[in-house]
Design a protein around this motif. Structure first.
Motif, PDB file in Angstrom:
ATOM      1  N   VAL A 255       0.858  -1.188   0.000  1.00  0.00           N
ATOM      2  CA  VAL A 255       0.000   0.000   0.000  1.00  0.00           C
ATOM      3  C   VAL A 255       0.891   1.234   0.000  1.00  0.00           C
ATOM      4  CG1 VAL A 255      -2.017  -1.043   1.090  1.00  0.00           C
ATOM      5  CG2 VAL A 255      -0.195  -0.104   2.524  1.00  0.00           C
ATOM      6  N   SER A 256       0.332   2.339  -0.495  1.00  0.00           N
ATOM      7  CA  SER A 256       1.068   3.595  -0.611  1.00  0.00           C
ATOM      8  C   SER A 256       0.362   4.681   0.188  1.00  0.00           C
ATOM      9  CB  SER A 256       1.137   4.000  -2.093  1.00  0.00           C
ATOM     10  OG  SER A 256       1.553   5.340  -2.251  1.00  0.00           O
ATOM     11  N   PRO A 257       1.082   5.688   0.676  1.00  0.00           N
ATOM     12  CA  PRO A 257       0.438   6.792   1.399  1.00  0.00           C
ATOM     13  C   PRO A 257      -0.592   7.541   0.572  1.00  0.00           C
ATOM     14  CG  PRO A 257       2.800   6.800   1.815  1.00  0.00           C
ATOM     15  CD  PRO A 257       2.556   5.793   0.725  1.00  0.00           C
ATOM     16  N   SER A 258      -0.485   7.499  -0.750  1.00  0.00           N
ATOM     17  CA  SER A 258      -1.432   8.224  -1.595  1.00  0.00           C
ATOM     18  C   SER A 258      -2.586   7.354  -2.084  1.00  0.00           C
ATOM     19  CB  SER A 258      -0.698   8.841  -2.797  1.00  0.00           C
ATOM     20  OG  SER A 258      -0.044   7.850  -3.555  1.00  0.00           O
ATOM     21  N   ASP A 259      -2.605   6.085  -1.702  1.00  0.00           N
ATOM     22  CA  ASP A 259      -3.712   5.208  -2.092  1.00  0.00           C
ATOM     23  C   ASP A 259      -4.999   5.651  -1.418  1.00  0.00           C
ATOM     24  OD1 ASP A 259      -2.020   3.652  -3.595  1.00  0.00           O
ATOM     25  OD2 ASP A 259      -1.860   2.028  -2.126  1.00  0.00           O
ATOM     26  N   ARG A 260      -6.098   5.449  -2.100  1.00  0.00           N
ATOM     27  CA  ARG A 260      -7.421   5.682  -1.520  1.00  0.00           C
ATOM     28  C   ARG A 260      -8.170   4.363  -1.456  1.00  0.00           C
ATOM     29  NH1 ARG A 260      -9.121  11.309  -1.732  1.00  0.00           N
ATOM     30  NH2 ARG A 260      -7.449  12.578  -2.593  1.00  0.00           N
ATOM     31  N   PRO A 261      -8.899   4.136  -0.372  1.00  0.00           N
ATOM     32  CA  PRO A 261      -9.012   4.989   0.818  1.00  0.00           C
ATOM     33  C   PRO A 261      -7.680   5.056   1.568  1.00  0.00           C
ATOM     34  CG  PRO A 261     -10.002   2.856   1.249  1.00  0.00           C
ATOM     35  CD  PRO A 261      -9.645   2.864  -0.208  1.00  0.00           C
ATOM     36  N   PHE A 262      -7.405   6.224   2.150  1.00  0.00           N
ATOM     37  CA  PHE A 262      -6.136   6.421   2.830  1.00  0.00           C
ATOM     38  C   PHE A 262      -6.022   5.495   4.039  1.00  0.00           C
ATOM     39  CE2 PHE A 262      -6.819  10.842   1.089  1.00  0.00           C
ATOM     40  CZ  PHE A 262      -5.853  10.741   0.092  1.00  0.00           C
ATOM     41  N   VAL A 263      -4.810   5.030   4.276  1.00  0.00           N
ATOM     42  CA  VAL A 263      -4.527   4.244   5.479  1.00  0.00           C
ATOM     43  C   VAL A 263      -3.694   5.116   6.420  1.00  0.00           C
ATOM     44  CG1 VAL A 263      -4.701   2.024   4.321  1.00  0.00           C
ATOM     45  CG2 VAL A 263      -2.495   3.180   4.397  1.00  0.00           C
ATOM     46  N   PRO A 264      -3.742   4.869   7.719  1.00  0.00           N
ATOM     47  CA  PRO A 264      -3.112   5.774   8.704  1.00  0.00           C
ATOM     48  C   PRO A 264      -1.600   5.604   8.840  1.00  0.00           C
ATOM     49  CG  PRO A 264      -4.174   3.972   9.848  1.00  0.00           C
ATOM     50  CD  PRO A 264      -4.523   3.795   8.386  1.00  0.00           C
ATOM     51  N   PHE A 265      -0.879   6.015   7.808  1.00  0.00           N
ATOM     52  CA  PHE A 265       0.580   5.839   7.819  1.00  0.00           C
ATOM     53  C   PHE A 265       1.232   6.525   9.012  1.00  0.00           C
ATOM     54  CE2 PHE A 265       0.565   3.992   3.648  1.00  0.00           C
ATOM     55  CZ  PHE A 265       1.784   3.359   3.524  1.00  0.00           C
ATOM     56  N   GLN A 266       0.812   7.761   9.302  1.00  0.00           N
ATOM     57  CA  GLN A 266       1.479   8.481  10.383  1.00  0.00           C
ATOM     58  C   GLN A 266       1.246   7.799  11.726  1.00  0.00           C
ATOM     59  OE1 GLN A 266       0.579  12.742  11.109  1.00  0.00           O
ATOM     60  NE2 GLN A 266       2.787  12.997  11.195  1.00  0.00           N
ATOM     61  N   GLN A 267       0.029   7.327  11.961  1.00  0.00           N
ATOM     62  CA  GLN A 267      -0.243   6.620  13.219  1.00  0.00           C
ATOM     63  C   GLN A 267       0.553   5.328  13.311  1.00  0.00           C
ATOM     64  OE1 GLN A 267      -2.510   8.073  11.360  1.00  0.00           O
ATOM     65  NE2 GLN A 267      -3.976   9.184  12.627  1.00  0.00           N
ATOM     66  N   TRP A 268       0.648   4.607  12.185  1.00  0.00           N
ATOM     67  CA  TRP A 268       1.465   3.388  12.176  1.00  0.00           C
ATOM     68  C   TRP A 268       2.917   3.730  12.473  1.00  0.00           C
ATOM     69  CZ3 TRP A 268      -0.453   0.968   6.899  1.00  0.00           C
ATOM     70  CH2 TRP A 268      -1.744   0.452   7.087  1.00  0.00           C
ATOM     71  N   ALA A 269       3.420   4.795  11.851  1.00  0.00           N
ATOM     72  CA  ALA A 269       4.820   5.177  12.041  1.00  0.00           C
ATOM     73  C   ALA A 269       5.098   5.562  13.493  1.00  0.00           C
ATOM     74  CB  ALA A 269       5.175   6.329  11.111  1.00  0.00           C
ATOM     75  N   MET A 270       4.170   6.279  14.105  1.00  0.00           N
ATOM     76  CA  MET A 270       4.364   6.677  15.499  1.00  0.00           C
ATOM     77  C   MET A 270       4.412   5.449  16.407  1.00  0.00           C
ATOM     78  SD  MET A 270       1.847  10.019  15.452  1.00  0.00           S
ATOM     79  CE  MET A 270       1.989  10.410  17.197  1.00  0.00           C
ATOM     80  N   ARG A 271       3.587   4.464  16.125  1.00  0.00           N
ATOM     81  CA  ARG A 271       3.601   3.239  16.925  1.00  0.00           C
ATOM     82  C   ARG A 271       4.838   2.391  16.629  1.00  0.00           C
ATOM     83  NH1 ARG A 271      -2.087   0.527  15.678  1.00  0.00           N
ATOM     84  NH2 ARG A 271      -1.113  -1.189  16.858  1.00  0.00           N
TER      85      ARG A 271
END
Length: 227
Positions: A94-110
């Motif tokens: 999956v890509s950060p620009s894919d729709r529907p968007f997935v929570p990349f930033q939240q995943w990265a923080m975790r």
């Protein structure tokens, strides 16, 4: 001895393209997760990205072989590379620009124990603001991967906050980012300096200077943003 940890093996495959594993996590049983390769809710994710300009030479070499008018070349290259690695490991990319968007930033923080800077970019203890997430691999089963702990947030110890004082139009503030104001400035003659060297607020941050993007990479990103 060769490791059999999947994150290590994925990292070895990504290294051929200048990309790195940016941590990962296993989803909780009651957590809503996007579909994995089987179509069922994924059980784990491994984040993929870059530190500094590590991927830039590989991208530029690929870009030179593509049509001049190719839209979103960096996204296209990232999808191509990460998709190929995902196929090797039975994962769904999956890509950060894919729709529907997935929570990349939240995943990265975790996954890496990071927190946002005043600019919204996650502050990394080593790379500063000079890093990015290019995609992720979703798996149907849990994987053996360590998540990052909560470390010292460099922005907490920064009193002067030069990242909020260097933009000529004050686009970043404690209340958010003036997207329209920033773009208007870039399209005006006064924005030529920003277009040629990169975001002045981002450059003002003293952390991770060794990983700062080279001039041509910063110009590329500024042009993409202004467009």
């Amino acid at each position: 001895m060769k490791s059999d940890r999947i994150d290590v093996l994925i990292g070895e495959a990504l290294a051929a393209h200048g990309l790195i594993v940016r941590g990962g996590l296993n989803f909780g049983r009651d957590e809503h997760a996007p579909p994995g390769p089987s179509g069922r809710a994924a059980r784990a994710v491994v984040l993929v990205g870059q530190a500094g300009a590590s991927a830039w030479p590989y991208f530029r070499a690929w870009r030179d072989s593509q049509p001049v008018d190719l839209r979103d070349p960096l996204d296209t290259w990232s999808r191509e590379v990460i998709g190929g690695v995902a196929a090797q490991f039975g994962a769904r990319a999956v890509s950060p620009s894919d729709r529907p968007f997935v929570p990349f930033q939240q995943w990265a923080m975790r996954a890496e124990g990071l927190r946002p800077s005043p600019l919204g970019i996650l502050m990394h203890p080593r790379y500063g603001l000079w890093h990015a997430y290019r995609g992720a691999l979703l798996f149907d089963t849990e994987i053996d991967i360590a998540t990052g702990g909560e470390g010292v947030h460099l922005c907490d110890a920064c009193v002067d906050k030069p990242c909020l004082k260097s933009c000529p139009v004050g686009a970043y503030s404690g209340t958010g980012f003036d997207y329209a104001g920033c773009r208007s400035h870039l399209h005006a003659g006064a924005g030529e300096h920003c277009m040629s060297v990169g975001c002045l607020d981002r450059r003002a941050c003293p952390h991770g200077a060794a990983y700062r993007y080279p001039p041509d990479m910063q110009v590329f990103h500024m042009k993409a943003f202004a467009a």
